[in-house]
Design a protein around this motif. Structure first.
Motif, mmCIF file in Angstrom:
data_model
loop_
_atom_site.group_PDB
_atom_site.id
_atom_site.type_symbol
_atom_site.label_atom_id
_atom_site.label_comp_id
_atom_site.label_asym_id
_atom_site.label_seq_id
_atom_site.Cartn_x
_atom_site.Cartn_y
_atom_site.Cartn_z
ATOM 1 N N ALA A 104 0.826 -1.214 0.000
ATOM 2 C CA ALA A 104 0.000 0.000 0.000
ATOM 3 C C ALA A 104 0.858 1.260 0.000
ATOM 4 C CB ALA A 104 -0.961 0.012 1.194
ATOM 5 N N GLN A 105 2.009 1.186 -0.663
ATOM 6 C CA GLN A 105 2.884 2.336 -0.797
ATOM 7 C C GLN A 105 2.737 2.932 -2.193
ATOM 8 O OE1 GLN A 105 6.754 0.691 0.007
ATOM 9 N NE2 GLN A 105 6.443 0.651 2.213
ATOM 10 N N THR A 106 2.647 4.239 -2.264
ATOM 11 C CA THR A 106 2.557 4.926 -3.538
ATOM 12 C C THR A 106 3.958 5.190 -4.088
ATOM 13 O OG1 THR A 106 2.609 7.113 -2.489
ATOM 14 C CG2 THR A 106 0.431 6.079 -2.804
ATOM 15 N N PRO A 107 4.080 5.506 -5.382
ATOM 16 C CA PRO A 107 5.389 5.877 -5.927
ATOM 17 C C PRO A 107 6.012 7.049 -5.175
ATOM 18 C CG PRO A 107 3.892 5.384 -7.721
ATOM 19 C CD PRO A 107 3.064 5.363 -6.461
ATOM 20 N N LEU A 108 5.186 8.003 -4.721
ATOM 21 C CA LEU A 108 5.714 9.128 -3.955
ATOM 22 C C LEU A 108 6.355 8.654 -2.658
ATOM 23 C CD1 LEU A 108 6.013 12.188 -3.444
ATOM 24 C CD2 LEU A 108 3.774 12.128 -2.339
ATOM 25 N N PHE A 109 5.681 7.771 -1.942
ATOM 26 C CA PHE A 109 6.230 7.233 -0.700
ATOM 27 C C PHE A 109 7.567 6.549 -0.978
ATOM 28 C CE2 PHE A 109 6.949 4.118 2.565
ATOM 29 C CZ PHE A 109 6.532 4.725 3.734
ATOM 30 N N THR A 110 7.641 5.817 -2.071
ATOM 31 C CA THR A 110 8.867 5.128 -2.437
ATOM 32 C C THR A 110 9.989 6.116 -2.730
ATOM 33 O OG1 THR A 110 7.549 3.339 -3.412
ATOM 34 C CG2 THR A 110 9.870 3.439 -4.017
ATOM 35 N N ALA A 111 9.674 7.192 -3.444
ATOM 36 C CA ALA A 111 10.675 8.215 -3.766
ATOM 37 C C ALA A 111 11.163 8.923 -2.508
ATOM 38 C CB ALA A 111 10.089 9.219 -4.753
ATOM 39 N N VAL A 112 10.247 9.191 -1.574
ATOM 40 C CA VAL A 112 10.617 9.833 -0.314
ATOM 41 C C VAL A 112 11.532 8.912 0.492
ATOM 42 C CG1 VAL A 112 9.750 10.660 1.910
ATOM 43 C CG2 VAL A 112 8.562 11.287 -0.200
ATOM 44 N N SER A 113 11.172 7.638 0.577
ATOM 45 C CA SER A 113 11.966 6.675 1.335
ATOM 46 C C SER A 113 13.367 6.535 0.754
ATOM 47 C CB SER A 113 11.275 5.307 1.342
ATOM 48 O OG SER A 113 10.001 5.382 1.949
ATOM 49 N N TYR A 135 -4.198 3.509 3.330
ATOM 50 C CA TYR A 135 -4.088 2.114 3.754
ATOM 51 C C TYR A 135 -2.703 1.766 4.291
ATOM 52 C CZ TYR A 135 -8.333 1.977 0.959
ATOM 53 O OH TYR A 135 -9.582 2.236 0.442
ATOM 54 N N ASN A 136 -1.784 2.736 4.251
ATOM 55 C CA ASN A 136 -0.431 2.498 4.740
ATOM 56 C C ASN A 136 -0.278 3.101 6.134
ATOM 57 O OD1 ASN A 136 2.518 2.821 5.143
ATOM 58 N ND2 ASN A 136 2.608 2.007 3.071
ATOM 59 N N ASN A 137 0.340 2.375 7.043
ATOM 60 C CA ASN A 137 0.478 2.850 8.423
ATOM 61 C C ASN A 137 1.367 4.081 8.527
ATOM 62 O OD1 ASN A 137 -1.140 0.808 9.378
ATOM 63 N ND2 ASN A 137 0.551 -0.549 9.893
ATOM 64 N N CYS A 138 2.310 4.212 7.624
ATOM 65 C CA CYS A 138 3.226 5.346 7.654
ATOM 66 C C CYS A 138 2.782 6.382 6.613
ATOM 67 C CB CYS A 138 4.652 4.877 7.393
ATOM 68 S SG CYS A 138 5.910 6.095 7.862
ATOM 69 N N SER A 139 3.558 7.435 6.452
ATOM 70 C CA SER A 139 3.232 8.477 5.476
ATOM 71 C C SER A 139 4.527 9.122 5.001
ATOM 72 C CB SER A 139 2.313 9.539 6.088
ATOM 73 O OG SER A 139 3.056 10.400 6.936
ATOM 74 N N PRO A 140 4.503 9.806 3.852
ATOM 75 C CA PRO A 140 5.706 10.490 3.374
ATOM 76 C C PRO A 140 6.247 11.515 4.370
ATOM 77 C CG PRO A 140 4.115 10.294 1.591
ATOM 78 C CD PRO A 140 3.419 9.837 2.842
ATOM 79 N N VAL A 141 5.360 12.253 5.049
ATOM 80 C CA VAL A 141 5.814 13.267 6.003
ATOM 81 C C VAL A 141 6.524 12.626 7.191
ATOM 82 C CG1 VAL A 141 5.011 14.969 7.688
ATOM 83 C CG2 VAL A 141 4.144 15.040 5.355
ATOM 84 N N LEU A 142 5.959 11.565 7.735
ATOM 85 C CA LEU A 142 6.596 10.863 8.845
ATOM 86 C C LEU A 142 7.973 10.337 8.441
ATOM 87 C CD1 LEU A 142 3.573 8.867 10.309
ATOM 88 C CD2 LEU A 142 4.912 10.584 11.532
ATOM 89 N N THR A 143 8.063 9.811 7.230
ATOM 90 C CA THR A 143 9.328 9.265 6.744
ATOM 91 C C THR A 143 10.375 10.360 6.577
ATOM 92 O OG1 THR A 143 8.157 7.490 5.581
ATOM 93 C CG2 THR A 143 10.412 7.956 4.889
ATOM 94 N N ALA A 144 9.994 11.476 5.972
ATOM 95 C CA ALA A 144 10.929 12.579 5.760
ATOM 96 C C ALA A 144 11.387 13.171 7.093
ATOM 97 C CB ALA A 144 10.276 13.656 4.897
#
Length: 316
Positions: A104-113, A135-144
């Motif tokens: 449930a990760q989007t391409p954006l989430f993948t790029a951020v990670s 649907y993903n427990n994490c988010s791009p903001v949390l990861t960044a």
């Protein structure tokens, strides 16, 4: 006789099942086309990719999920590997910008990670959801915030990402972890630039979680200020929280006998006995109004002197 007949029928059924599992010729061609498309992305060959996508048979593969490990679309692969040119070709050809992989990760989430800033910018400009997938427990903001990627974090926030986002957990699993949002994470990991940026974009200076129902389920929820004191984040973090309106009377950690009376605690105690200046209170009031209207970037459009704009943006 009956047993033999049953066994014979079972073998026939098994043969039919295996025949059904055999890929058809058109399925094999589709798989081969998808592999060629993915190979072009993997090699960062944007010219070959554009040539393939000019043909209908390959365009049918543009949103197909394939590959080992975590099957994903060609766009996800481009985002993960930082292949900007291929990513732009795929977006121009209509690739689904928020397609999900099996996690449930989007391409954006993948790029951020993967810390690919240019790919993040391209995806956001193409309309990618800055909050990632629900649907993903994490988010791009949390990861960044965790990784300290201030440039990526800035892009996400400027494109409307939720500043007080928190990990997604079911109601029955509510605990202190559910309140650990970006501001808390950036402080614990020592990312001062991210910490300030989140506050500038309206992060709640008291609690990462602002849901009253969630806070009610947690025994003694901790403020960001209290956690900064506990983890010894230093005076810079404490001063920023004070400047952005944190309630200095909420923390109880300073009365703990095990707490060292360091500079951060002294700063907090001093703030408790010295009320804010009228100028400081005015800044907080204006910023609160702008934040509620979700117009943080509107500060630059205010008809006021640049000096006051800088003051509202905490630029000395």
């Amino acid at each position: 006789m009956v047993l033999c007949q049953t066994a014979s029928m079972s073998l026939m059924d098994i043969s039919k099942i295996f025949s059904l599992l055999q890929p058809k010729e058109e399925e094999e061609e589709h798989t081969s086309d998808c592999q060629q498309l993915n190979q072009a992305v993997s090699n960062d060959d944007d010219k070959l990719l554009a040539e393939l996508l000019s043909q209908e048979r390959y365009r049918r593969c543009i949103n197909s999920r394939s590959g080992w490990g975590v099957p994903g679309t060609p766009l996800r692969m481009a985002a993960a590997q930082g292949h900007l040119r291929c990513l732009e070709v795929l977006l121009a050809q209509g690739a689904e910008v928020d397609s999900l992989d099996v996690k449930a990760q989007t391409p954006l989430f993948t790029a951020v990670s993967a810390k690919h800033l240019e790919c993040v910018v391209a995806l956001l400009r193409a309309g990618a959801d800055p909050n990632g997938s629900q649907y993903n427990n994490c988010s791009p903001v949390l990861t960044a915030a965790r990784e300290g990627d201030v440039d990526i974090l800035r892009e996400l926030l400027q494109h409307g990402a939720e500043v007080d986002v928190r990990p997604k957990v079911p109601d029955w699993a509510s605990n202190a972890t559910a309140c650990r949002g970006p501001l808390y994470i950036s402080a614990v990991y020592g990312h001062l630039d991210c910490f300030k940026l989140l506050l500038l974009h309206g992060a709640n200076p008291d609690y990462n979680c602002t849901e009253e129902k969630m806070l009610a389920r947690i025994k003694q929820p901790k403020t960001v200020l209290e956690m900064c004191l506990r983890y010894g984040c230093g005076t810079e973090y404490i001063q920023l929280l004070i400047d952005f309106g944190a309630n200095v009377y909420l923390p109880t950690l300073i009365i703990d006998k095990t707490t060292k009376q360091n500079e951060a605690v002294v700063l907090l105690l001093k703030e408790r006995v010295c009320p804010k200046t009228l100028m400081s209170q005015t800044r907080l009031a204006i910023r609160k109004y702008v934040s509620m209207a979700n117009r943080m970037r509107a500060l630059d459009s205010l008809d006021i002197p640049q000096t006051l704009k800088n003051y509202l943006k905490h630029i000395s």
